[in-house]
Design a protein around this motif. Structure first.
Motif, PDB file in Angstrom:
ATOM      1  N   LEU A 169       0.811  -1.219   0.000  1.00 26.70           N
ATOM      2  CA  LEU A 169       0.000   0.000   0.000  1.00 26.70           C
ATOM      3  C   LEU A 169       0.845   1.270   0.000  1.00 26.70           C
ATOM      4  CD1 LEU A 169      -2.930  -1.066   2.348  1.00 26.70           C
ATOM      5  CD2 LEU A 169      -2.794  -1.118  -0.138  1.00 26.70           C
ATOM      6  N   LYS A 170       2.160   1.102   0.168  1.00 26.03           N
ATOM      7  CA  LYS A 170       3.030   2.294   0.131  1.00 26.03           C
ATOM      8  C   LYS A 170       3.433   2.621  -1.296  1.00 26.03           C
ATOM      9  CE  LYS A 170       4.653   2.579   4.795  1.00 26.03           C
ATOM     10  NZ  LYS A 170       4.471   1.244   5.447  1.00 26.03           N
ATOM     11  N   GLY A 171       3.324   1.644  -2.159  1.00 23.58           N
ATOM     12  CA  GLY A 171       3.689   1.873  -3.567  1.00 23.58           C
ATOM     13  C   GLY A 171       2.496   2.368  -4.363  1.00 23.58           C
ATOM     14  N   LYS A 172       2.667   2.391  -5.661  1.00 25.65           N
ATOM     15  CA  LYS A 172       1.561   2.779  -6.552  1.00 25.65           C
ATOM     16  C   LYS A 172       0.906   1.504  -7.073  1.00 25.65           C
ATOM     17  CE  LYS A 172       1.744   7.338  -8.373  1.00 25.65           C
ATOM     18  NZ  LYS A 172       2.269   7.890  -7.176  1.00 25.65           N
ATOM     19  N   PRO A 173      -0.423   1.500  -7.197  1.00 29.81           N
ATOM     20  CA  PRO A 173      -1.039   0.293  -7.720  1.00 29.81           C
ATOM     21  C   PRO A 173      -0.923   0.190  -9.242  1.00 29.81           C
ATOM     22  CG  PRO A 173      -2.724   1.930  -7.269  1.00 29.81           C
ATOM     23  CD  PRO A 173      -1.419   2.538  -6.856  1.00 29.81           C
ATOM     24  N   ARG A 174      -1.027  -1.012  -9.710  1.00 25.95           N
ATOM     25  CA  ARG A 174      -1.139  -1.259 -11.160  1.00 25.95           C
ATOM     26  C   ARG A 174      -2.632  -1.292 -11.466  1.00 25.95           C
ATOM     27  NH1 ARG A 174      -0.682  -6.875 -13.523  1.00 25.95           N
ATOM     28  NH2 ARG A 174       0.012  -7.471 -11.434  1.00 25.95           N
ATOM     29  N   THR A 175      -3.037  -0.452 -12.411  1.00 22.72           N
ATOM     30  CA  THR A 175      -4.474  -0.367 -12.731  1.00 22.72           C
ATOM     31  C   THR A 175      -4.828  -1.282 -13.883  1.00 22.72           C
ATOM     32  OG1 THR A 175      -4.597   1.897 -11.940  1.00 22.72           O
ATOM     33  CG2 THR A 175      -6.325   1.210 -13.453  1.00 22.72           C
ATOM     34  N   ILE A 176      -5.826  -2.105 -13.668  1.00 25.36           N
ATOM     35  CA  ILE A 176      -6.318  -2.964 -14.745  1.00 25.36           C
ATOM     36  C   ILE A 176      -7.726  -2.517 -15.099  1.00 25.36           C
ATOM     37  CG2 ILE A 176      -6.880  -5.309 -15.453  1.00 25.36           C
ATOM     38  CD1 ILE A 176      -4.746  -6.342 -13.591  1.00 25.36           C
ATOM     39  N   TRP A 177      -7.868  -2.030 -16.285  1.00 25.03           N
ATOM     40  CA  TRP A 177      -9.115  -1.521 -16.819  1.00 25.03           C
ATOM     41  C   TRP A 177     -10.188  -2.628 -16.808  1.00 25.03           C
ATOM     42  CZ3 TRP A 177      -9.097  -0.205 -22.770  1.00 25.03           C
ATOM     43  CH2 TRP A 177     -10.366   0.280 -23.146  1.00 25.03           C
ATOM     44  N   ARG A 230      -8.209  -1.934   4.089  1.00 24.08           N
ATOM     45  CA  ARG A 230      -7.364  -0.840   4.560  1.00 24.08           C
ATOM     46  C   ARG A 230      -7.764   0.461   3.872  1.00 24.08           C
ATOM     47  NH1 ARG A 230      -2.266  -2.347   6.268  1.00 24.08           N
ATOM     48  NH2 ARG A 230      -2.024  -0.092   6.439  1.00 24.08           N
ATOM     49  N   GLY A 231      -7.216   1.567   4.387  1.00 22.03           N
ATOM     50  CA  GLY A 231      -7.449   2.838   3.724  1.00 22.03           C
ATOM     51  C   GLY A 231      -6.539   2.961   2.504  1.00 22.03           C
ATOM     52  N   ARG A 232      -6.949   3.775   1.534  1.00 25.69           N
ATOM     53  CA  ARG A 232      -6.035   4.094   0.450  1.00 25.69           C
ATOM     54  C   ARG A 232      -4.949   4.997   1.028  1.00 25.69           C
ATOM     55  NH1 ARG A 232      -8.530   2.946  -4.514  1.00 25.69           N
ATOM     56  NH2 ARG A 232      -6.978   4.240  -5.533  1.00 25.69           N
ATOM     57  N   PRO A 233      -3.774   5.112   0.379  1.00 22.61           N
ATOM     58  CA  PRO A 233      -2.673   5.860   0.980  1.00 22.61           C
ATOM     59  C   PRO A 233      -3.075   7.243   1.495  1.00 22.61           C
ATOM     60  CG  PRO A 233      -1.932   4.764  -1.002  1.00 22.61           C
ATOM     61  CD  PRO A 233      -3.404   4.513  -0.909  1.00 22.61           C
ATOM     62  N   GLU A 234      -3.999   7.914   0.803  1.00 26.02           N
ATOM     63  CA  GLU A 234      -4.371   9.270   1.238  1.00 26.02           C
ATOM     64  C   GLU A 234      -5.463   9.249   2.315  1.00 26.02           C
ATOM     65  OE1 GLU A 234      -4.896   7.851  -1.648  1.00 26.02           O
ATOM     66  OE2 GLU A 234      -6.963   8.205  -2.313  1.00 26.02           O
ATOM     67  N   GLN A 235      -6.026   8.087   2.625  1.00 28.39           N
ATOM     68  CA  GLN A 235      -7.118   7.997   3.608  1.00 28.39           C
ATOM     69  C   GLN A 235      -6.581   7.583   4.983  1.00 28.39           C
ATOM     70  OE1 GLN A 235      -9.359   4.991   1.423  1.00 28.39           O
ATOM     71  NE2 GLN A 235     -10.820   6.517   0.687  1.00 28.39           N
ATOM     72  N   LYS A 236      -5.864   8.504   5.621  1.00 28.96           N
ATOM     73  CA  LYS A 236      -5.168   8.160   6.866  1.00 28.96           C
ATOM     74  C   LYS A 236      -6.148   7.767   7.984  1.00 28.96           C
ATOM     75  CE  LYS A 236      -0.982   9.424   5.388  1.00 28.96           C
ATOM     76  NZ  LYS A 236      -0.617   8.483   4.337  1.00 28.96           N
ATOM     77  N   LEU A 237      -7.194   8.545   8.136  1.00 23.74           N
ATOM     78  CA  LEU A 237      -8.133   8.266   9.226  1.00 23.74           C
ATOM     79  C   LEU A 237      -8.886   6.966   8.949  1.00 23.74           C
ATOM     80  CD1 LEU A 237      -9.604   8.963  11.819  1.00 23.74           C
ATOM     81  CD2 LEU A 237     -11.221  10.336  10.467  1.00 23.74           C
ATOM     82  N   ARG A 238      -9.327   6.821   7.727  1.00 25.71           N
ATOM     83  CA  ARG A 238     -10.057   5.604   7.381  1.00 25.71           C
ATOM     84  C   ARG A 238      -9.169   4.368   7.620  1.00 25.71           C
ATOM     85  NH1 ARG A 238     -14.213   4.483   2.572  1.00 25.71           N
ATOM     86  NH2 ARG A 238     -14.367   6.747   2.701  1.00 25.71           N
ATOM     87  N   ASP A 239      -7.863   4.518   7.349  1.00 27.82           N
ATOM     88  CA  ASP A 239      -6.966   3.387   7.543  1.00 27.82           C
ATOM     89  C   ASP A 239      -6.900   2.988   9.016  1.00 27.82           C
ATOM     90  OD1 ASP A 239      -5.225   1.438   6.356  1.00 27.82           O
ATOM     91  OD2 ASP A 239      -3.583   2.459   7.375  1.00 27.82           O
ATOM     92  N   ILE A 240      -6.871   3.991   9.886  1.00 28.75           N
ATOM     93  CA  ILE A 240      -6.836   3.697  11.326  1.00 28.75           C
ATOM     94  C   ILE A 240      -8.118   2.961  11.726  1.00 28.75           C
ATOM     95  CG2 ILE A 240      -6.886   4.747  13.630  1.00 28.75           C
ATOM     96  CD1 ILE A 240      -5.105   7.011  12.433  1.00 28.75           C
ATOM     97  N   LEU A 241      -9.238   3.466  11.247  1.00 32.69           N
ATOM     98  CA  LEU A 241     -10.529   2.838  11.588  1.00 32.69           C
ATOM     99  C   LEU A 241     -10.603   1.417  11.044  1.00 32.69           C
ATOM    100  CD1 LEU A 241     -12.850   5.909  10.853  1.00 32.69           C
ATOM    101  CD2 LEU A 241     -12.228   4.996  13.112  1.00 32.69           C
ATOM    102  N   LEU A 242     -10.114   1.223   9.825  1.00 31.85           N
ATOM    103  CA  LEU A 242     -10.203  -0.109   9.231  1.00 31.85           C
ATOM    104  C   LEU A 242      -9.239  -1.089   9.889  1.00 31.85           C
ATOM    105  CD1 LEU A 242     -10.770   0.728   5.444  1.00 31.85           C
ATOM    106  CD2 LEU A 242     -12.424  -0.215   7.067  1.00 31.85           C
ATOM    107  N   ARG A 243      -8.092  -0.595  10.337  1.00 31.70           N
ATOM    108  CA  ARG A 243      -7.181  -1.475  11.080  1.00 31.70           C
ATOM    109  C   ARG A 243      -7.847  -1.941  12.370  1.00 31.70           C
ATOM    110  NH1 ARG A 243      -1.210  -0.915  10.555  1.00 31.70           N
ATOM    111  NH2 ARG A 243      -0.772   0.309   8.700  1.00 31.70           N
ATOM    112  N   GLY A 244      -8.565  -1.035  13.012  1.00 32.26           N
ATOM    113  CA  GLY A 244      -9.305  -1.396  14.221  1.00 32.26           C
ATOM    114  C   GLY A 244     -10.377  -2.423  13.898  1.00 32.26           C
ATOM    115  N   ASP A 245     -11.030  -2.222  12.779  1.00 32.61           N
ATOM    116  CA  ASP A 245     -12.078  -3.134  12.321  1.00 32.61           C
ATOM    117  C   ASP A 245     -11.508  -4.548  12.089  1.00 32.61           C
ATOM    118  OD1 ASP A 245     -14.702  -3.689  10.865  1.00 32.61           O
ATOM    119  OD2 ASP A 245     -13.334  -3.840   9.162  1.00 32.61           O
TER     120      ASP A 245
END
Ligand SMILES: O=C(O)CCC(=O)C(=O)O
Ligand SMILES: [Fe+2]
Length: 269
Positions: A169-177, A230-245
């Motif tokens: 999640l620290k890298g960039k994803p590969r997008t598949i259309w 998990r949260g997307r890299p820019e979703q810091k708060l959501r990531d914390i909540l989802l880790r708790g989840d």
């Protein structure tokens, strides 16, 4: 058109691309995966798309983790959908995929656990996650996802594309259309993070999902985990909540191995 006839087409397509797909799947340094375009004759793929139920007839899953509509109880819908899903479970298809991926003892899942059909429209998304490690009875490991997209004229800029986080999640994803009539086959391991980018378009992205299992995991290790979002890299708060989840739901699973809720996302036969 029944499942065997549909599987004839899929098998022929896989045979034609066979050696190319072995190479694609084995590419080093990424989540093992390959793409097959033009899986079925266009008119059949279109027929499958047109048979999709309205989203109101499906189950909505909506939380910080995901926003999508799913269904696995396939006898409630147009029979072509059931035929098409099970075409991907035909023994010839399973054996071709075993040869391409090198994974022995592949088992298709007639219960469509967490699989079946999905529909995503504007503002739907699927956050980065690793899939549940096991089948519904917790006896085999989930090892492959088969995702077949059927929305005609789906454009890359609509969003709703599959993302494979090859470098975590620290890298960039590969997008598949999520292109019309395209099958994506990807491995599922303890680290195969993937997601679906948010949809920015008034339209629906329709997908048939099959998951294959195997008595042994890809890395040969024994483990168990639930679907972990998990949260997307820019979703810091959501990531914390989802880790708790994840922590909470994993703890519950340790206490109650079969889970506390009745299995809902399966085909009850
Ligand atoms: O709809 C997709 O492209 C991906 C769905 C997914 O993550 C899954 O089936 O495990
Ligand atoms: Fe997934």
């Amino acid at each position: 058109m029944n499942r065997t006839e549909l599987a004839d087409y899929i098998t022929k397509r896989l045979d034609l691309l066979f050696s190319e797909k072995i190479e694609e799947f084995c590419q080093y340094g990424r989540i093992n995966s390959f793409i097959v375009d033009d899986v079925l004759p266009e008119s059949l793929a279109l027929q499958i798309y047109n048979a999709f139920p309205k989203k109101e007839e499906m189950i909505r899953k909506r939380s910080l983790r995901e926003n999508k509509y799913v269904a696995a109880q396939m006898n409630l819908y147009n029979p072509i959908l059931e035929e098409a899903i099970y075409a991907f479970q035909d023994l010839r298809v399973v054996s071709r995929l075993s040869e391409i991926t090198g994974i022995k003892d592949l088992i298709a899942d007639k219960y469509l656990y967490a699989g079946g059909i999905s529909l995503m429209d504007k503002d739907c998304f699927l956050n980065p996650h690793i899939d549940n490690s096991h089948d519904k009875d917790r006896s085999n490991y989930r090892v492959l996802n088969l995702l077949y997209y059927v929305t005609p004229n789906w454009k890359l800029e609509y969003g709703g594309n599959l993302e494979l986080w090859d470098n975590g999640l620290k890298g960039k994803p590969r997008t598949i259309w999520s292109k019309f009539n395209r099958l994506v086959v990807m491995i599922t391991t303890r680290s195969s993070f993937h997601s679906v980018s948010p949809i920015r378009h008034e339209g629906q992205r329709c997908c048939l999902s099959n998951y294959y299992f195997s008595p042994t995991s890809i890395d040969g290790e024994e483990y168990f985990h639930i679907t972990a979002f998990r949260g997307r890299p820019e979703q810091k708060l959501r990531d914390i909540l989802l880790r708790g989840d994840i922590a909470l739901r994993s703890a519950i699973r340790k206490l109650v191995p079969k889970g506390i809720l009745p299995l809902s996302h399966v085909y009850k036969k």
